[in-house]
Design an enzyme around this catalytic site. Structure first.
Site, PDB file in Angstrom:
ATOM      1  N   CYS B 143       0.832  -1.170  -0.093  1.00  7.89           N
ATOM      2  CA  CYS B 143       0.009   0.082  -0.110  1.00  7.89           C
ATOM      3  C   CYS B 143       0.634   1.271   0.027  1.00  7.89           C
ATOM      4  O   CYS B 143       2.172   1.347   0.512  1.00  7.89           O
ATOM      5  CB  CYS B 143      -0.753  -0.050   1.149  1.00  7.89           C
ATOM      6  SG  CYS B 143      -1.870  -1.344   1.504  1.00  7.89           S
ATOM      7  N   GLY B 254       1.085 -15.312  -8.587  1.00  5.48           N
ATOM      8  CA  GLY B 254       1.385 -14.344  -9.779  1.00  5.48           C
ATOM      9  C   GLY B 254       1.113 -15.401 -11.058  1.00  5.48           C
ATOM     10  O   GLY B 254       1.839 -16.172 -11.598  1.00  5.48           O
TER      11      GLY B 254
HETATM   12  C1  LIG Z   1      -8.696  -6.887  -8.913  1.00  5.96           C
HETATM   13  C2  LIG Z   1      -7.777  -7.222  -8.031  1.00  5.96           C
HETATM   14  C3  LIG Z   1      -7.553  -6.905  -6.869  1.00  5.96           C
HETATM   15  C4  LIG Z   1      -6.643  -7.007  -5.596  1.00  5.96           C
HETATM   16  N1  LIG Z   1      -6.491  -6.629  -4.365  1.00  5.96           N
HETATM   17  C5  LIG Z   1      -5.630  -7.043  -3.479  1.00  5.96           C
HETATM   18  C6  LIG Z   1      -5.926  -6.662  -2.325  1.00  5.96           C
HETATM   19  O1  LIG Z   1      -6.671  -6.303  -1.654  1.00  5.96           O
HETATM   20  N2  LIG Z   1      -4.601  -6.984  -1.400  1.00  5.96           N
HETATM   21  C7  LIG Z   1      -3.572  -7.708  -1.921  1.00  5.96           C
HETATM   22  O2  LIG Z   1      -2.572  -7.857  -1.352  1.00  5.96           O
HETATM   23  N3  LIG Z   1      -3.366  -7.951  -3.285  1.00  5.96           N
HETATM   24  C8  LIG Z   1      -4.625  -7.672  -4.102  1.00  5.96           C
HETATM   25  N4  LIG Z   1      -4.245  -8.159  -5.439  1.00  5.96           N
HETATM   26  C9  LIG Z   1      -3.233  -8.919  -5.861  1.00  5.96           C
HETATM   27  C10 LIG Z   1      -3.567 -10.230  -5.865  1.00  5.96           C
HETATM   28  O3  LIG Z   1      -3.597 -10.775  -4.424  1.00  5.96           O
HETATM   29  C11 LIG Z   1      -1.997 -11.030  -6.465  1.00  5.96           C
HETATM   30  O4  LIG Z   1      -1.026 -10.701  -5.794  1.00  5.96           O
HETATM   31  C12 LIG Z   1      -1.800 -10.576  -7.712  1.00  5.96           C
HETATM   32  O5  LIG Z   1      -2.856 -10.215  -8.528  1.00  5.96           O
HETATM   33  C13 LIG Z   1      -1.014 -11.666  -8.499  1.00  5.96           C
HETATM   34  O6  LIG Z   1      -1.379 -12.720  -8.555  1.00  5.96           O
HETATM   35  P1  LIG Z   1      -2.456 -13.172 -10.201  1.00  5.96           P
HETATM   36  O7  LIG Z   1      -1.329 -12.703 -11.332  1.00  5.96           O
HETATM   37  O8  LIG Z   1      -2.771 -14.456  -9.976  1.00  5.96           O
HETATM   38  O9  LIG Z   1      -3.553 -12.418 -10.048  1.00  5.96           O
HETATM   39  C14 LIG Z   1      -5.219  -7.711  -6.267  1.00  5.96           C
HETATM   40  C15 LIG Z   1      -5.517  -8.304  -7.476  1.00  5.96           C
HETATM   41  C16 LIG Z   1      -6.487  -7.883  -8.264  1.00  5.96           C
HETATM   42  C17 LIG Z   1      -6.388  -8.516  -9.845  1.00  5.96           C
END
Ligand SMILES: Cc1cc2nc3c(=O)[nH]c(=O)nc-3n(C[C@H](O)[C@H](O)[C@H](O)COP(=O)(O)O)c2cc1C
Ligand SMILES: Cc1cc2nc3c(=O)[nH]c(=O)nc-3n(C[C@H](O)[C@H](O)[C@H](O)COP(=O)(O)OP(=O)(O)OC[C@H]3O[C@@H](n4cnc5c(N)ncnc54)[C@H](O)[C@@H]3O)c2cc1C
Ligand SMILES: Cc1cc2nc3c(=O)[nH]c(=O)nc-3n(C[C@H](O)[C@H](O)[C@H](O)COP(=O)(O)OP(=O)(O)OC[C@H]3O[C@@H](n4cnc5c(N)ncnc54)[C@H](O)[C@@H]3O)c2cc1C
Ligand SMILES: Cc1cc2nc3c(=O)[nH]c(=O)nc-3n(C[C@H](O)[C@H](O)[C@H](O)COP(=O)(O)O)c2cc1C
Ligand code: FES
Ligand code: FES
Lengths: 265, 314, 314, 265
Positions: B143, B254
């Protein structure tokens, strides 16, 4: 979780027909016997279009008809980008999956007075579904349908067939119906009086106009909103709609149908 | 095909993510799984090893205006802005479901967000008080720190250490730290030194996508976080770096969309594998991956998935 | 559609990349265009604003064993390892062609690589001596520093500054610094402070791809560099950050495959736009983008492409 | 730049036929009148398969025939992954582009003595091209063709048709020809004596065996190598082949045909 609703799930669907109905507009009919009877007018589906793994997300689409008895779902859609272009190339027999039912249906009430349905462009899809619902509930309605130009117009016959009283047509260039916007035609209708409810779907600027006209005329109004969406079932939080009370609501879970009064236009 | 254990049933899948005892390594990523219940129409959520809930703060946050997402090649970008109704409302609306999920055998990890050390502390204190049923707390240090001009809380080892140090004594359960995808080995070591029980990575990678006709961002903010298959190889590398830098377990994520993606993460050193963006477009994939990982482990000839963690040969 | 200048012919495309005067903003990325001549079968290379040659070192480097590449979603990974026959051989084999290209109006940028400050100095000294016809020298600081245990030369502001400081006085022509995609604003400022004339970014992002059956890397090294459309949004963000951090011009690259990609880079603050991986699969795209950028500029109602550099509205 | 060669360029091609010829093996015929006459046996093409933007790179493929008079190019390919699967689904009439000609052709010399062509698996494609070249130059040759199993075998008729003296077939499982490897069959042929040159393409371990046998028999040997490739024309430096002298050469620019003696096996 609202336990009265069918939860959103994953359903296999098969393309039955997929054909142009106007310039840049296609109609696909899907066979989905385990889904069609679960859909209520105003809800939508999030459709996977296979083929190009670089486009990971599904495409949210409303439907114009869902027939429980035949198990068929009709969707009218505009070809605007790569996803819808690839959808338009899916031949009869192609199998894919949809996430559905998504969102909340149009809300009608028993004994409701005469209504108006207003469609701008491809907003016609959920408006035909709405007209079907009104017809089923025996609520009298008129319709306003707008398009950029005559060639892109679709839905007049569908609405007439569903029992619309009058169907006012507007086109931006005057090539069909009257030149001008759906809002002009709606304002005239409402000026005549006697309407209880308006249902609208179209470009956001049109719906804002519809909302204003309804507010001024003191007629209730529901709109079906669109947002860029990832999931369609409340998992991602990306489809926020700004409300008049300063909060956000989710287009997919709280909408897509909203009371026009509650939206911050 | 491994000879030793041809049957996936014989494989033990349980893993210990820094004290969060998961029956299998599959977890879901914060912000991509809401609070779990919306996935019950797709599969029995309790089949997962754990779920991680959307980040929440002590006070409600509205988040950013629309549009909050756009697509990029093999991925997407978001700028949700950590929108959430605050810990109290989250617990009120989802507590019963989530406590029940714990009882059904799926670990629940709540995530705390903040814009300052004080806000993080306030969030975890509320979580400790209101959600005793959760197995773990994840601290999202990706954040922006408002007091520091919006610099990422987890952007440097020093600022990451500061917030973990403040929060650690207040969390009596396993504490996971969700890292930003920057300066991975250094930040990982700093979090470990301050007492993190596990590290979650990677969060989205900051990106920018412009509409060249309007000359504006495709999002309501100039930049947003890239997620999905496009970042997978980068994420695997970062998990591998983190696993090499610390002794505490890694919660790897990821771009995981298939069992192969998950298996790569495990080989690179992840104890748990966490599905994010794929939940949006393939909402049954997390559950499917549980069984597929068991089959892979059997094929690899192991009886315990833990034997494959960090087992890359290079 | 802009009204002011509906014709692409009327748009001035010339840009000044820190003293490298390009007739249009389109450049090619080091390591993706060899030494230019192999593209003459596809188009008249002199139509480009500039080309950047494969990185070369004072001594020949063999580079890494095969396999040196693998595919990832919307991208690829490579571990060529800066293989090159050394500056002298490069100039001997390509000098006539490259000097001719300069005469044909296309700027030639030679790239210097090294594993230590001494090797960089040796490389640029040879380039200064043997290739007086080249318009610019690019310093690739994304190389591992052998003396520092393989840490990236450009991984910290301090180590980046050290090498730019040593090289700068030896280069009498415009000096570009090719940055690694890490700590962008800080490293950018450090390079500017040491006298770089322009910054080139981004280089590939380190990634890892494993074969889950053999448990080995898909490359001959554990990790490799990700390039292509998958990294484009990340690259645009980094270019935007760099442009906000320094006054010297930016040579923007990362996943440019279409004119829209190039236009995004320009809006984000790039003075020149550089095609990399796309040269491999769409070998005529760099030349095509020249004309398409002119059309875009006309559509945007400008008469000089310089008006669009950094012109994002957000 | 070697000015005597046609420079590698971009060419449009149209699919004429695309059909299975054996288990997992397809034959596509491309119409490319401005290209076919520029191709020499042993060179290859880097083929764009449209549809899935997540797979950015082209697919390098040798050809078995390139007919200057008809403008047609024949490629026999194995369906091994997503790219070749999508290629196998390209219908007649599909248009795409190829980067070609890539690499260097087989080298024959006038008056050359009897030769052997050796193909393992899908290595058959450039070997048929080689046989065509030998036939054209009136150089007598025998052939050895190997496959895992009878169902995956292709090319025996093609080689016979091009005038091969004997065509020895081997399969791993003995379901066609003799059970065993192409190297066994080659060793027997060479033991009989009288051969001047061997041309081989197949899995690297097979080519290493062929190279060893040829060295021991004192027969010259050329091999067509494969590497993971990005560009196919010398731009990327990813297709390195380790040479016996400790250097690397590029598979696409310096090869794909190498003297077996020069390769570090
Ligand atoms: C729409 C959206 C909202 C997300 N909100 C959060 C969140 O509130 N806190 C957090 O730590 N990561 C958040 N993320 C990140 C995911 O938890 C994750 O770390 C990131 O998307 C990578 O993984 P992925 O490629 O499988 O999505 C968010 C990701 C997306 C796409
Ligand atoms: C609840 C809902 C119901 C919908 N119902 C219909 C329908 O019945 N018929 C129909 O034709 N379209 C409908 N849409 C819009 C449809 O989802 C988009 O047109 C489609 O996703 C575009 O995909 P694409 O890949 O072809 O275009 P892209 O290349 O992704 O985009 C092309 C253009 O479409 C716009 N667009 C993309 N996604 C959306 C979106 N989710 N909402 C609005 N605009 C978007 C983009 O901004 C861009 O201008 C609906 C959208 C929502 C949210
Ligand atoms: C010069 C040259 C000529 C070739 N000629 C032919 C031919 O005539 N017929 C034919 O069937 N194949 C040929 N190949 C191999 C062909 O290029 C690959 O089979 C193809 O690229 C696989 O693409 P894919 O997307 O289907 O598979 P992927 O999903 O990319 O990979 C599937 C499998 O194929 C292997 N593979 C991928 N690319 C290559 C490659 N470039 N070389 C070797 N193995 C690879 C992978 O390691 C993997 O095991 C040739 C390769 C080269 C370099
Ligand atoms: C095969 C390959 C070789 C490369 N070699 C070099 C190099 O020698 N020096 C360098 O600075 N960058 C090198 N790069 C990085 C590119 O110049 C470029 O920065 C990067 O690929 C991002 O741009 P792209 O996504 O358009 O390819 C190489 C990239 C590739 C794919
Ligand atoms: S689209 Fe995901 S929450 Fe609405
Ligand atoms: S494949 Fe690019 S140099 Fe050979």
């Amino acid at each position: 979780m609202d336990d009265t609703k069918t939860p959103t799930g994953l359903h296999e669907v098969t393309v039955v027909t997929n054909e142009p109905v106007a310039d840049g507009l296609m109609r696909v009919v899907l066979s989905a016997p385990d889904l069609a009877f679960r859909l209520a007018p105003g809800q939508f589906l999030n459709v996977y279009v296979p083929g190009d793994a670089s486009q990971i997300l599904r495409i949210p689409l409303s439907f114009s008809r869902a027939d429980a008895s035949t198990g068929k779902i009709e969707i009218v859609y505009a070809v605007v980008g790569d996803g819808t272009r690839r959808l338009s190339e899916m031949p009869r027999g192609s199998v894919t999956t949809v996430v559905a039912p998504c969102g909340n249906p149009w809300r009608t009430s028993a004994g409701q007075g005469r209504s108006v349905v207003v469609a701008g462009g491809v907003g016609i899809t959920p408006i035909v579904a709405c007209a079907g619902l009104l017809a089923e509930r025996e609520i009298a309605f008129d319709a306003v349908v707008g398009a950029q130009t005559a060639g892109r117009l679709w839905g007049v016959d569908a609405l007439s067939g569903l029992g619309a009283g009058t169907v006012a047509v507007t086109t931006d260039d005057g090539s069909a119906g009257r030149a001008g916007f759906t809002t002009d035609a709606l304002a005239e209708l409402l000026a005549a009086g006697g309407y209880a409810q308006v249902y609208a779907c179209g470009p956001e600027v049109m719906m804002a106009g519809v909302a204003r006209i309804c507010r001024e005329a003191g007629v209730a109004c529901q709109v079906s909103m669109e947002r860029m969406m990832c999931c369609g079932f409340g998992a991602c939080g990306t489809c926020n709609v700004a409300m008049a009370d300063g909060t956000y609501q989710s287009c997919c879970k709280d909408g897509p149908v909203f009371d026009a009064e509650e939206v911050a236009w | 095909m491994g000879e030793k254990n041809p049957s996936a049933e014989g494989v033990s899948l349980a893993v210990d993510l820094g004290g969060v005892r998961m029956k299998n390594p599959v977890n879901t990523a914060s912000g991509t799984f809401a609070f779990g219940s919306v996935f019950e129409g797709f599969f029995d959520v309790s089949r997962l090893g754990a779920i991680t809930c959307k980040g929440c703060s002590a006070e409600p946050w509205p988040g950013n205006p629309a549009p909050r997402m756009c697509e990029v090649p093999s991925g997407m970008m978001n700028t949700v802005g950590l929108a959430n109704p605050g810990v109290a409302a989250v617990v009120e609306q989802n507590g019963a479901y989530l406590a029940g999920l714990e009882e059904r055998g799926c670990r629940v990890i709540l995530q705390a967000a903040g814009h300052s050390v004080e806000e993080y502390v306030a969030a975890v204190e509320l979580i400790e008080e209101l959600a005793p049923w959760a197995s773990g707390v994840e601290l999202n240090i990706s954040c922006p720190n408002i007091a520091r001009g919006g610099a990422l809380v987890g952007g440097t080892p020093e600022s990451a250490a500061e917030v973990v140090r403040a929060v650690r004594p207040r969390v009596r359960r396993p504490l996971l730290v969700k890292m930003a995808p920057v300066r991975v080995p250094e930040v990982a070591r700093a979090c470990e030194a301050e007492g993190a029980d596990a590290l979650s990575l990677i969060n989205t990678i900051n990106g920018m996508s412009l509409d060249v006709r309007t000359r504006r961002s495709r999002l309501s903010r100039p930049t947003g976080g890239v997620s999905g298959p496009a970042i997978h190889a980068i994420a695997v590398r970062m998990v591998w770096e983190a696993a090499g830098a610390v002794k505490i377990p890694i919660n790897g994520m990821g771009g995981i969309a298939t069992w192969e993606d998950a298996a790569e993460m495990i080989l690179a050193g992840a104890t748990s594998v966490t599905v994010g963006t794929a939940n949006f477009y393939d909402p049954t994939c997390a559950e499917r991956i549980v069984g597929e990982l068991a089959a892979w482990a059997a094929e690899q000839g192991v009886t315990d998935i833990n034997e494959l963690i960090g087992a890359v040969e290079c």
